[in-house]
Design a protein around this motif. Sequence first.
Motif, mmCIF file in Angstrom:
data_model
loop_
_atom_site.group_PDB
_atom_site.id
_atom_site.type_symbol
_atom_site.label_atom_id
_atom_site.label_comp_id
_atom_site.label_asym_id
_atom_site.label_seq_id
_atom_site.Cartn_x
_atom_site.Cartn_y
_atom_site.Cartn_z
ATOM 1 N N ASP A 211 4.445 -3.881 1.618
ATOM 2 C CA ASP A 211 3.475 -4.155 2.685
ATOM 3 C C ASP A 211 4.158 -4.335 4.034
ATOM 4 O O ASP A 211 3.705 -3.798 5.063
ATOM 5 C CB ASP A 211 2.661 -5.408 2.344
ATOM 6 C CG ASP A 211 1.495 -5.100 1.429
ATOM 7 O OD1 ASP A 211 1.367 -3.934 1.016
ATOM 8 O OD2 ASP A 211 0.723 -6.019 1.109
ATOM 9 N N TRP B 67 5.730 -5.782 -4.170
ATOM 10 C CA TRP B 67 4.456 -5.533 -3.497
ATOM 11 C C TRP B 67 4.501 -6.021 -2.047
ATOM 12 O O TRP B 67 4.100 -5.307 -1.114
ATOM 13 C CB TRP B 67 3.346 -6.236 -4.283
ATOM 14 C CG TRP B 67 2.005 -6.249 -3.628
ATOM 15 C CD1 TRP B 67 1.250 -5.170 -3.259
ATOM 16 C CD2 TRP B 67 1.250 -7.405 -3.261
ATOM 17 N NE1 TRP B 67 0.070 -5.589 -2.697
ATOM 18 C CE2 TRP B 67 0.044 -6.952 -2.687
ATOM 19 C CE3 TRP B 67 1.474 -8.779 -3.388
ATOM 20 C CZ2 TRP B 67 -0.934 -7.833 -2.224
ATOM 21 C CZ3 TRP B 67 0.499 -9.644 -2.927
ATOM 22 C CH2 TRP B 67 -0.685 -9.171 -2.357
ATOM 23 N N GLN C 123 3.641 2.481 -8.574
ATOM 24 C CA GLN C 123 2.461 1.858 -7.977
ATOM 25 C C GLN C 123 1.969 2.698 -6.807
ATOM 26 O O GLN C 123 2.716 2.984 -5.874
ATOM 27 C CB GLN C 123 2.803 0.449 -7.496
ATOM 28 C CG GLN C 123 1.673 -0.258 -6.763
ATOM 29 C CD GLN C 123 0.533 -0.608 -7.690
ATOM 30 O OE1 GLN C 123 0.710 -1.329 -8.666
ATOM 31 N NE2 GLN C 123 -0.645 -0.090 -7.402
ATOM 32 N N TYR D 272 -0.827 3.320 -3.619
ATOM 33 C CA TYR D 272 -1.650 2.569 -2.680
ATOM 34 C C TYR D 272 -2.178 3.527 -1.619
ATOM 35 O O TYR D 272 -1.670 4.638 -1.449
ATOM 36 C CB TYR D 272 -0.848 1.426 -2.036
ATOM 37 C CG TYR D 272 0.331 1.887 -1.206
ATOM 38 C CD1 TYR D 272 0.222 2.036 0.180
ATOM 39 C CD2 TYR D 272 1.561 2.183 -1.799
ATOM 40 C CE1 TYR D 272 1.305 2.465 0.947
ATOM 41 C CE2 TYR D 272 2.637 2.610 -1.040
ATOM 42 C CZ TYR D 272 2.504 2.748 0.323
ATOM 43 O OH TYR D 272 3.569 3.187 1.076
#
Length: 307
Positions: free
Chosen positions: A283, A279, A170, A172
């Motif tokens: 963060d 996720w 993933q 980001y």
Amino acid sequence: MRLYQLFMLLVFWTAEAQTTAILDAENKQAIPYATVVFKKEGKPVDGFYTSENGILELPSSEYDTAEISSLGYENKSVARHDIKAQLYLKPKAIELAEVIVSSAKDTLIGEYNFKKAKSQPIGTGHQLAVFIDNPAGRDVPLKALWLKLAKIKYTTVVRIYLCERKDYVQEYIEAGGETGSYESYIPAEALTAQNIITELKPENGNDAKIDLAKYELVLPKDGAFIVMEIIGHYNTLNQNVVKPAVKDITAIEVHKAVNDNYCQRLGITNLFWVNTNRWLRNDYEYMGSKPPRNTFVTPTMGVVIGI
């Protein structure tokens, strides 16, 4: 003049279908609870399920295409002006694991006997997936799903299916425009051809035990995601409660996560899975802050297998 106006009204009404029936292309039978996502210029604007009789009431919202899907069928995309009173889905060939006949003792696995951390509402269109490891190291019969509910007011119609696990990286965007990434995993291809629909009923209490034996499912040796999709809430008159109050939405019990095996899709128009805890963990690591208590949770769910 009045006859002319009535005629024009009928012409207008029939020019564009108000409902459509989603049917199997081979046997012409209705496909219950098929998923239909309406798009405009490629972006989802609305989404609904067909009824138990395969009927869909078309929305008044602006859209140019309808994308129709159901387990065991090929997806279909239809332009708005091509939507007719009946639309057909073609059955899809899915290679399933061989059914195993076993007289061995039934065994509950997963994360069912855990202390409650909090509850999580599950609204219509919500899909939640929990990856279940297979301790047997070989394909085994999947006989039942056990789920703990925090509350249930309305009969809740759900769809159950299995998915393979997909590993991926993933990406980001960090502050300053730099790109970061982390390893994750989400549900991939469906392992289930059947459209398994069941009901969670208030009178059955908060321990929901769903019998799956008749579907002859197999839990692969490498494990699988067990997916539950919320089709809708129905009152005692069997009427679809389209927008129940937040306090009346069925809620599942969740416990403190022991790994990152929990994924979600939060609405029928949401096309992407998110590994929820992975996720959130990323963060908080990125922000350098301490997460609140019970931030990382997993549904209290287990499956019964034959070992």
